[in-house]
Design a protein around this motif. Structure first.
Motif, mmCIF file in Angstrom:
data_model
loop_
_atom_site.group_PDB
_atom_site.id
_atom_site.type_symbol
_atom_site.label_atom_id
_atom_site.label_comp_id
_atom_site.label_asym_id
_atom_site.label_seq_id
_atom_site.Cartn_x
_atom_site.Cartn_y
_atom_site.Cartn_z
ATOM 1 N N UNK A 35 9.766 -10.157 -7.550
ATOM 2 C CA UNK A 35 8.710 -9.173 -7.339
ATOM 3 C C UNK A 35 7.385 -9.805 -7.724
ATOM 4 N N UNK A 36 6.309 -9.310 -7.132
ATOM 5 C CA UNK A 36 4.975 -9.679 -7.608
ATOM 6 C C UNK A 36 4.238 -8.389 -7.939
ATOM 7 N N UNK A 37 3.269 -8.496 -8.824
ATOM 8 C CA UNK A 37 2.538 -7.286 -9.195
ATOM 9 C C UNK A 37 1.359 -7.057 -8.253
ATOM 10 N N UNK A 38 0.731 -5.904 -8.403
ATOM 11 C CA UNK A 38 -0.338 -5.490 -7.501
ATOM 12 C C UNK A 38 -1.520 -6.454 -7.521
ATOM 13 N N UNK A 39 -1.861 -6.969 -8.691
ATOM 14 C CA UNK A 39 -3.018 -7.873 -8.758
ATOM 15 C C UNK A 39 -2.754 -9.158 -7.969
ATOM 16 N N UNK A 50 -8.294 -0.638 -3.052
ATOM 17 C CA UNK A 50 -8.259 0.535 -2.172
ATOM 18 C C UNK A 50 -7.424 0.289 -0.920
ATOM 19 N N UNK A 51 -7.532 -0.909 -0.364
ATOM 20 C CA UNK A 51 -6.732 -1.244 0.814
ATOM 21 C C UNK A 51 -5.249 -1.266 0.456
ATOM 22 N N UNK A 52 -4.922 -1.862 -0.670
ATOM 23 C CA UNK A 52 -3.524 -1.900 -1.111
ATOM 24 C C UNK A 52 -2.995 -0.479 -1.316
ATOM 25 N N UNK A 53 -3.815 0.370 -1.924
ATOM 26 C CA UNK A 53 -3.421 1.763 -2.145
ATOM 27 C C UNK A 53 -3.231 2.481 -0.804
ATOM 28 N N UNK A 54 -4.117 2.233 0.137
ATOM 29 C CA UNK A 54 -4.025 2.817 1.463
ATOM 30 C C UNK A 54 -2.728 2.377 2.159
ATOM 31 N N UNK A 55 -2.398 1.081 2.084
ATOM 32 C CA UNK A 55 -1.167 0.575 2.688
ATOM 33 C C UNK A 55 0.057 1.241 2.065
ATOM 34 N N UNK A 56 0.017 1.434 0.745
ATOM 35 C CA UNK A 56 1.153 2.090 0.073
ATOM 36 C C UNK A 56 1.288 3.529 0.530
ATOM 37 N N UNK A 57 0.168 4.249 0.583
ATOM 38 C CA UNK A 57 0.234 5.678 0.940
ATOM 39 C C UNK A 57 0.636 5.876 2.398
ATOM 40 N N UNK A 58 0.308 4.919 3.274
ATOM 41 C CA UNK A 58 0.694 4.993 4.684
ATOM 42 C C UNK A 58 2.111 4.475 4.924
ATOM 43 N N UNK A 59 2.720 3.903 3.903
ATOM 44 C CA UNK A 59 4.065 3.358 4.056
ATOM 45 C C UNK A 59 4.098 1.992 4.711
ATOM 46 N N UNK A 60 2.965 1.307 4.725
ATOM 47 C CA UNK A 60 2.900 -0.027 5.324
ATOM 48 C C UNK A 60 3.735 -1.017 4.515
ATOM 49 N N UNK A 61 3.719 -0.868 3.202
ATOM 50 C CA UNK A 61 4.453 -1.763 2.314
ATOM 51 C C UNK A 61 5.182 -0.934 1.249
#
Length: 88
Positions: A35-39, A50-61
């Protein structure tokens, strides 16, 4: 001090080999996926938080959240890249 004879040494070697085989079998059963962390994810992709959060909320990753820490499976990141790979 105890003196070991050849049979003692052979018995120790046999037990050691058995232990090694059991450990190798356990290691194969308990494979922990990296695993790797968010940073690190943000740094690797050169994106904002914000982009990472957006990808998570959209189910991209897919991700794992433990308290305030977010982690991504390396295999999920590879999958994301492969799904979005374009030769054009």
């Amino acid at each position: 001090m105890k003196q070991y004879d050849n049979s003692d040494i052979e018995e120790i070697e046999t037990r050691l080999e058995q232990t090694i085989k059991r450990l190798e079998k356990l290691q194969k059963q308990v494979r922990v996926e990296p695993f790797i962390d968010n940073s690190d994810f943000i740094r690797i992709f050169k994106i904002s938080n914000g982009t990472a959060k957006n990808w998570r909320s959209k189910g991209v990753i897919p991700y794992v959240q433990i308290e305030n820490k977010i982690y991504y499976k390396v295999s999920d990141i590879r999958s994301l890249l492969n799904k979005n790979y374009s030769t054009i």
